[in-house]
Design an enzyme around this catalytic site. Structure first.
Site, short mmCIF file in Angstrom:
data_model
loop_
_atom_site.label_atom_id
_atom_site.label_comp_id
_atom_site.label_asym_id
_atom_site.label_seq_id
_atom_site.Cartn_x
_atom_site.Cartn_y
_atom_site.Cartn_z
CB THR A 329 -1.06 -0.07 1.17
OG1 THR A 329 -1.97 -1.02 0.73
CG2 THR A 329 -1.39 1.31 1.45
CB SER A 344 5.57 -2.05 4.04
OG SER A 344 5.39 -2.21 2.60
CG ASN A 557 6.30 -6.27 10.46
OD1 ASN A 557 6.26 -7.68 11.08
ND2 ASN A 557 5.50 -6.10 9.75
CG LEU A 558 1.36 -3.30 12.40
CD1 LEU A 558 0.81 -2.84 13.91
CD2 LEU A 558 0.76 -2.36 11.43
CB CYS A 559 1.59 -7.57 10.11
SG CYS A 559 0.80 -6.16 9.71
CD GLU A 561 5.08 -8.62 7.67
OE1 GLU A 561 4.59 -7.84 6.95
OE2 GLU A 561 4.28 -8.73 8.61
CB THR A 743 -2.05 -9.50 1.16
OG1 THR A 743 -2.64 -10.56 1.42
CG2 THR A 743 -0.53 -9.91 0.81
CB THR A 745 -5.36 -2.98 1.67
OG1 THR A 745 -5.83 -2.74 3.03
CG2 THR A 745 -6.24 -1.98 1.08
#
Length: 939
Positions: A329, A344, A557-559, A561, A743, A745
């Protein structure tokens, strides 16, 4: 009734069926509800003291839901209001009253159908003039929207449109009416989602062409010329100081000729609306970017430093517009613009002093401003009760600082495009870890809560060994045990035990001894109750890191990965994009040649991000240019299973996860090695695992050795890895190459399932920042059509059974197995597939775990299995609610349609319940909504 009309910046209007408008008045809703209760319950309701407060409460719920997304001069159609009344009645368990209300609406709808239609309609143009409706043009636009979609009917859409027209409808309202007419039919045929998207595109064309031309302009799909539009679009973007002036130096006509207009038809409604709302460039709310211009702009931005820029831009455009690969994004937002912040994810470490802590807040704000997702390591901050030498006082611990980090993330919300988001990490030995576990609770001192920030446990192997041995675990303050932060594996275990001995001798002042099993149980309990903190594993992330020679991975990180080194001098940065696996398989398996082409080009695109990127802080620039990490991931995994008829949760599906990731890994590493020969290796290559010929598949042995062989990972291979080892030993362009992000979005844009996620439901309502959208499994619909089973009864059954096929007797068992939903597939299969992928990945993967009826025993078994299977991280724990899932009506609720004010909703048949993802409340706090907009922050 005490309920009164709600005031906003401008009054909310209600569009009546005759086309007239009136101010929204909640008292009318209360009166209608009272009549409904009286009609069903008669005198008992009239004499009951509960009726008045009950109706008042229900009315308030309706009003809140209707005005949740209200903007100035919002227009609601009476049908929308009645839909919401039904929904609230059903949620409240007033099923008889709701049924009576449905029947009442049905009778009146049938009466209206036989009423004579108006012979002529007029449209109010942009100047306020009333002109005859050009019904012929409407027919052409709807016909184009239905073209090549065999099971859609332009006549059905036009019939819906005629039912909601009124004399004097505005041009903008007419455009929305067309989209709403098509989306109302999605539940009967998923291809109407494409029809709605194409009708939204017609609205977008008028908006864009008018802005670019500086005068009212429109074109049907057949009249639209990108060759004429694209050069004018580039000039306008530069004039508005939004596009990089360097784009004008491209051969714009050559690029315009390479655009494929037919690919505008590839979007479904969710993808098109998402792009419209958040991605297309606009001038004070007026869009001037069309879909293929958008993809070409992104491609041009990524090709700025290429020798043959036009050829590379066309190559990149082909990959993006075909949906074979999609950049993340931030790259889509900002590539080719004057502020190209394309990365990202950002990972930071906060040191144990106020200057570093408040510098961390500043960095978070600057990184989040341009769409970055944040992972913050807070382990170095001393714990509660630790001595502060400068003031001779005692520390209040890390939690008060996390509260400020939480509020910073909320304040900097990425310009309204998506919510700011951060995740705080803390190691399991930190003395404040028990308070850390409570950060997301809704009870307790709110000053020590972070309701908007994600949290994650950074768990060393030594802790899990203590859990399995039912031994004690000691918590320390990092100011007294500072080296534990940078140690992992055997070195950590030895030093940790030394500190425990020191504490026993009285040489450590702040510590606490707990049972490892007790703490583990509490970690899982809080995860069950609040969805946080996530469970991530420190040692696999470090022992298998290619970059262990120059630093330590202190967090993800935030997610969950990204696994990159951080320090006071370096903020880790990752540059993401994902292969659409669904586009690279046939019924016979993987299209190897196409996958290789895609991966090689994608790696080049991601590497280009690093040099083009706009860095908001120097620590990020320093780290990214020195190590050059990228994170190539995948999406559409479940769609790929369906294409191949592979049953999720089966050995064949696990084998496909293994082999497909092996191919991606092989080509990604080969592409990075080739780029090193062309452009040079990254600065810190020497001494890395790469330089020693140790690939991700080889680093499994390093983890197994540190665990004394206690690792259950399948290490099978099928490709020629020996040759690749020699190639990699000669140089790599990127320190890290792969990471599977959520993923959330970009998969919507491509119209495929998220990442490696299992199928959530076969029919449900998906909510995100663009509104609510009907999601219907088109693979399933095609199969049911082939068997003659797709009909209104099947739609009703899917709604009733929350998108599950299992209870529907007439569906064959093979389809029930193929289209099993996430909660019908054992989480052990998800972990095994994750383990097979993890062996090929130099970073990690965002792996959600689904458990239909969780309990302590299940959670313990699942997370221990994840550890034994060598996973580096896990992401959300998802579960069904304790109560039945929420129901809502389908028609009239799809999407916010932010383009213009919503108008007349299609006159709908009696709404039937459809499953909506639970959002997590007092009854289902353990649930992370699959469609929660907060989960979109990575991609």
């Amino acid at each position: 009734m005490s309920t009164t009309t709600t005031s906003t910046t401008a009054p909310v209007r209600v569009i009546r069926r005759d086309g007239g408008a009136s101010a929204f008045d909640a008292t009318k809703i209360a009166v209608a509800m009272s009549k409904a209760f009286l009609a069903v319950e008669g005198d008992a309701a009239a004499s009951s003291s509960r009726l008045h407060p009950l109706v008042e409460d229900l009315t308030a719920q309706v009003e809140a839901a209707l005005l949740k997304h209200a903007r100035p001069d919002t227009a609601l159609h009476v049908e929308q209001i009645q839909d919401q009344v039904e929904l609230v009645l059903m949620r409240g368990g007033h099923h008889k009253v709701a049924r009576a209300y449905v029947l009442y609406r049905e009778e009146h709808a049938k009466a209206r159908e036989v009423a004579p239609a108006a012979a002529e309609f007029r449209v109010k143009d942009v100047d306020g003039e009333l002109v005859p409706l050009d019904w012929d043009r409407v027919g052409v636009v709807v016909g184009e929207a239905c073209a090549d979609l065999a099971d859609t009917s332009a006549g059905a859409v036009l019939a819906e449109v005629r039912r909601i027209l009124y004399d004097g409808i505005t041009v903008d309202e007419l455009a929305v009416a067309l989209v709403m007419a098509a989306r109302a039919l999605v539940e009967t045929e998923p291809d109407y989602s494409y029809v709605a998207a194409r009708l939204l595109l017609d609205q977008l064309r008028r908006e864009v062409l008018t802005r670019v031309a500086g005068r009212p302009a429109e074109a049907t799909g057949g009249q639209m010329s990108y060759a004429d539009h694209f050069p004018a679009y580039v000039r306008l973007g530069i004039e508005l100081d939004r596009l990089d002036p360097e784009l004008a130096e491209f051969d714009v006509e050559r690029l315009a000729a390479a655009i494929r207009p037919e690919r505008d038809g590839k979007f479904d409604f969710l993808g098109a609306q998402t792009l419209y709302d958040r991605y297309f460039l606009h001038d004070h709310g007026t869009r001037y970017e069309l879909p293929q211009a958008f993809f070409m702009r992104v491609a041009m931005g990524l090709a700025l430093r290429e020798d043959d820029r036009e050829a590379r831009a066309i190559e990149f455009y082909e990959l993006l517009s075909s949906f074979d690969f999609m950049a993340s994004t931030p790259t889509l937002f900002n590539s080719g613009t004057t502020r190209p912040q394309l990365s990202s994810c950002f990972l930071t470490t906060v040191d144990d002093d106020l200057q570093s802590i408040f510098q961390g807040y500043r960095n978070n704000a600057l990184l989040a401003k341009f769409s970055g997702g944040l992972g913050n390591d807070w382990t170095p901050v001393r714990g509660m009760g630790a001595h502060i030498k400068g003031t001779n006082g005692e520390s209040r611990g890390v939690v008060p600082f996390l509260k400020i980090a939480n509020d910073t993330a909320v304040a900097v919300n990425q310009g309204g495009k998506r919510k700011g988001a951060a995740c705080a990490y803390l190691e399991t030995w930190h003395v404040d870890v028990e308070e850390f576990l409570d950060l997301r609770k809704n009870t307790g001192d709110d000053r020590r809560r972070t309701h908007d920030m994600n949290t994650a446990n950074w768990v060393p192997d030594e802790f899990l060994r203590r859990v399995e041995a039912d031994a004690d675990w000691t918590l320390f303050s990092p100011d007294e045990t500072p080296d534990l932060h940078d140690l992992y594996g055997t070195a950590f275990a030895e030093r940790y035990r030394a500190y425990e001995a020191a504490a026993d001798r009285g040489e450590v002042t702040v510590f606490k001894r707990v049972g490892a099993v007790d703490l583990w149980r509490r970690m899982l309990t809080v995860l069950f109750e609040t969805g946080h903190p996530w469970i991530t594993f420190k040692d696999p992330c470090n022992l298998r890191s290619p970059q262990q020679h120059v630093g330590v991975v202190h967090s993800s990180n935030l997610c969950t990965e990204i696994t990159l080194n951080t320090s006071a001098d370096e903020v880790a940065v990752c540059n993401l994009g994902s292969v659409n696996l669904a586009n690279h398989v046939t019924a016979n398996g993987v299209d190897a040649a196409r996958l290789e082409r895609t991966v090689r080009t994608a790696v080049r695109m991601l590497d280009n991000v690093i040099d083009i990127n706009f860095y908001t802080i120097p620590e990020a620039r320093r780290s990214n240019l020195r190590h050059r990490p990228i994170g190539l991931g995948l999406m559409g995994f479940t769609d790929a299973l369906f294409v191949q008829r592979l049953v999720p949760g089966s050995p064949d599906a696990v084998e496909f996860a293994d082999r497909s990731m092996e191919a991606i890994s092989y080509h990604a590493l080969s592409a990075s090695a080739d780029l090193a020969r062309e452009r040079g290796s990254y600065e810190s290559f020497e001494g890395s695992l790469w330089s020693r010929g140790v690939l991700p598949i080889d680093s499994i042995a390093l983890l197994a050795e540190a665990r004394g062989g206690d690792l259950d990972v399948d290490a099978s291979t099928t490709l020629d890895w020996d040759a690749l080892r020699e190639k990699v030993r000669g140089g790599m362009r990127n320190s890290n190459t792969m990471a599977i992000a959520p993923t959330a979005t970009i998969s919507n844009i491509c119209g495929v399932g998220q990442s490696i996620e299992p199928l959530f439901r076969n029919l449900y309502v998906k909510s995100n920042m663009s509104g609510d959208f009907t999601v219907l499994n088109r693979h399933l619909v095609a199969d049911l059509k082939a068997l003659g089973l797709w009909d209104e009864a099947m739609v009703a059954d899917l709604k009733y059974f929350d998108g599950s096929l299992a209870p529907i007797n007439r569906v064959p068992d093979d389809l029930k197995a193929l289209y099993a939903t996430a909660f019908e597939v054992s989480s052990e299969w998800l972990i095994e597939a994750g383990s097979r992928r993890q062996k090929w990945i130099d970073q990690a993967q965002s792996l959600n775990l689904y458990i239909a009826a969780p309990n302590g025993r299940k959670l313990d078994a699942v997370y221990r299995l994840a550890w034994h299977k060598g996973l580096k991280t896990t992401y959300y724990l998802r579960s069904t609610a304790a109560t039945s899932v929420e129901k809502s009506t389908l028609r009239g609720t799809d999407g916010k349609l932010n383009a213009v004010q919503p108008v007349a909703a299609p006159a709908a048949p009696p709404p039937t319940p459809i499953a909506t993802v639970p959002t997590g409340g007092s009854d289902d706090a353990l649930v992370c909504s699959v469609t929660d907009p907060d989960c979109e922050a990575c991609q």
